[in-house]
Design an enzyme around this catalytic site. Sequence first.
Site, short mmCIF file in Angstrom:
data_model
loop_
_atom_site.label_atom_id
_atom_site.label_comp_id
_atom_site.label_asym_id
_atom_site.label_seq_id
_atom_site.Cartn_x
_atom_site.Cartn_y
_atom_site.Cartn_z
N HIS A 169 4.56 9.84 -2.25
CA HIS A 169 3.80 11.08 -2.33
C HIS A 169 4.56 12.17 -3.08
O HIS A 169 3.94 13.09 -3.61
CB HIS A 169 3.40 11.54 -0.94
CG HIS A 169 2.29 10.74 -0.35
ND1 HIS A 169 1.32 11.28 0.45
CD2 HIS A 169 1.99 9.41 -0.46
CE1 HIS A 169 0.47 10.34 0.82
NE2 HIS A 169 0.86 9.19 0.28
N HIS A 204 1.49 -1.05 0.84
CA HIS A 204 0.85 -1.36 2.11
C HIS A 204 1.35 -2.68 2.71
O HIS A 204 0.73 -3.21 3.62
CB HIS A 204 -0.67 -1.39 1.93
CG HIS A 204 -1.24 -0.05 1.61
ND1 HIS A 204 -2.56 0.14 1.25
CD2 HIS A 204 -0.67 1.19 1.58
CE1 HIS A 204 -2.77 1.42 1.03
NE2 HIS A 204 -1.64 2.08 1.22
#
Length: 718
Positions: free
Chosen positions: A99, A260
């Site tokens: 991020h 993920h």
Amino acid sequence: MSNESKCPFSGHNSKPQVTVGGGTANLHWWPNQLRVDLLNQHSERSNPLGKDFNYRQEFKKLDYYALKADIKNVLTDSQDWWPADWGNYTGLFIRLAWHAAGTYRMGDGRGGAGRGQQRFAPLNSWPDNASLDKARRLLWPVKQKYGQKISWADLFILAGNIALESSGFRTFGFGAGREDVWEPDNDVNWGDEKEWLAHRNSEALAGSNLAATEMGLIYVNPEGPQASGDPRSAAPFIRATFGNMAMDDEEIVALIAGGHTLGKTHGAASADHVQADPEGAPIEQMGFGWANSYGTGVGKDAITSGLEVIWSQTPTQWSNYFFENLFKYEWVQERSPAGAIQWVAADAEAIIPDPFDPSIKRKPTMLTTDLTLRFDPEFEKISRRFLNDPQAFANAFARAWFKLTHRDMGPKARYLGPEVPAEDLIWQDPLPAASATPSSASIADAKAKIVALGLSTGELVSLAWASASTFRGGDKRGGANGARIALSPQREWEVNKKAVETLTKIEELKASTQLSLADLIVLAGNVGVEQAAQAAGFNITVPFAPGRVDALQSQTDVESFQLLLGLADGFRNWKKQGVNTPAEVLLIDKAQQLTLTAPELTALIGGLRVLGTNWDGSQHGVFTQQVGVLSTDFFTNLLDMSNVWAPVDSTSEVFEGKDRKSGTVKFTATRNDLVFGSNSILRALAEVYAQADGKEKFVQDFVAAWTKVMNLDRFDLA
């Protein structure tokens, strides 16, 4: 104590208090006010380290591997105030790095991890960055220990790398060199939406400078467009957002699946339990946000995205379980405890470990956008290949992760540390190795040969400006080094048409000198500036630092370099056809990309105009009868009250300046020119040079700003 005498800070006095910076702001009255203030961001006044601090030198004092060991220890040192899932912060630190880097967009080169901006608003409080305040605080003891030898910006990315390595994954490498700033980057346009999570359509995103489908997200809504729960309709949004970071389909699949493979999402209960973000939280929260009133508020009760998903049977160890589970099971839509749309493997056993209770197992779960990798035809082909070839997946993710976390750093010359990969990558805008530095005699010989060409001052200066002014301070791309003005696509740009005519003559000199073409181009511009200053009565030598090299066409990604053209170059009075943004706004944008201050912008415009450097040879803004002389005529005539200005047509793009008494047309100008008389800040600066004692200062300031632009990409000089 009477009501009138109560302390104004006690909360009992209802009278509004006069506070510094309070009251109605200028932008309230004039919402379209030109943001000249953006050119004065990150000044020495906001930097506690002082102008002499050199991060590159400090980093070299760092015990790099001791730092890595300390970060690795943090991963498994679970804190009561934010307990680690499975006793390991691996997933959290990967998300922190992702991020931090994921705000980058290639369209304007802004965003990204390069300045540690996640410490400041708005990024520190974006909905998609919920709980990353905890990740940053977990790293504080490490930052405190190593001080200025490691920036926050580097620490965020390195922590993500170490989290991957601790899971058994082999990363592609790591380059340090990201320098912290001390205030928000207010130049970055995050979008016009006034509400968090306001939706954007995929067509508007494609090719824009926005990096997310919704205000406050890093990429896409994990529940699908507008929380539709439709994996197929998410595909164009995924391509648009990742595409704005220069990621192709294979990189997209690798990044989503790789990110993920480890960790989990958090959605233990309704978001109604979650309080204000860090920027809006009460002072006693000490920079923390998103306080959670559900249960303990942490650990098994944590609420971050509202989704409660665990993808892998080994969520702290690298594996291929993401793809195995994606294709093995039939997925059924469900709601998380927080009410968010997610998917569960209906035909699976409970094989997923609970993060806090080893006696509990869950069924595999996925996000809507995870299923896009199975149900979009093109993504599905890549995903099946990775399913059947785990090593290909690992290699693709390693490279894509490196690109994600380093894309905004510019050339590899800026990288620091022992883990910089040897391989040159096309997105790094590689350059050949430099040869021997030219001698003073060879430089003098080259200058004489340039003078002998008989080119005008404007021609020489225009070429050098065209070459150097592609630099973007956001992602450190562009600039004169590499002489890419001689290559596609820059050689074909409309704005460079006249500059390329001059370039062909400079190219003919290369064989007879010891200088690279890149050096010759800059030297030619310096010769032009020196001639112009001499004509104005000032004998100066423009500083010249040789050592530039010439890039090859094979080292130049044409599509990527096309973005450096931008929408306008107000320094040359060029604006792309069909662009409706006011020219002066785009001029500020260009100046900010060139890292110029408002005084530097003012000096450069005034000088370039009187030297006759407009892209098409027009006379707009050339307020002088002595073209080619580095005079202050631009400023004196601009501010002369005997002139009156009016637009030539309804577009108000070009103006005529007439004698106030006779009505005779004396000059023409664009908005890029008149803004230095109309904007109060720029006019104040223009007045400095228009004054009787401003001539010498103007020449000195122009030369200093010119030299700065010529050397913006000379990272080897730092």
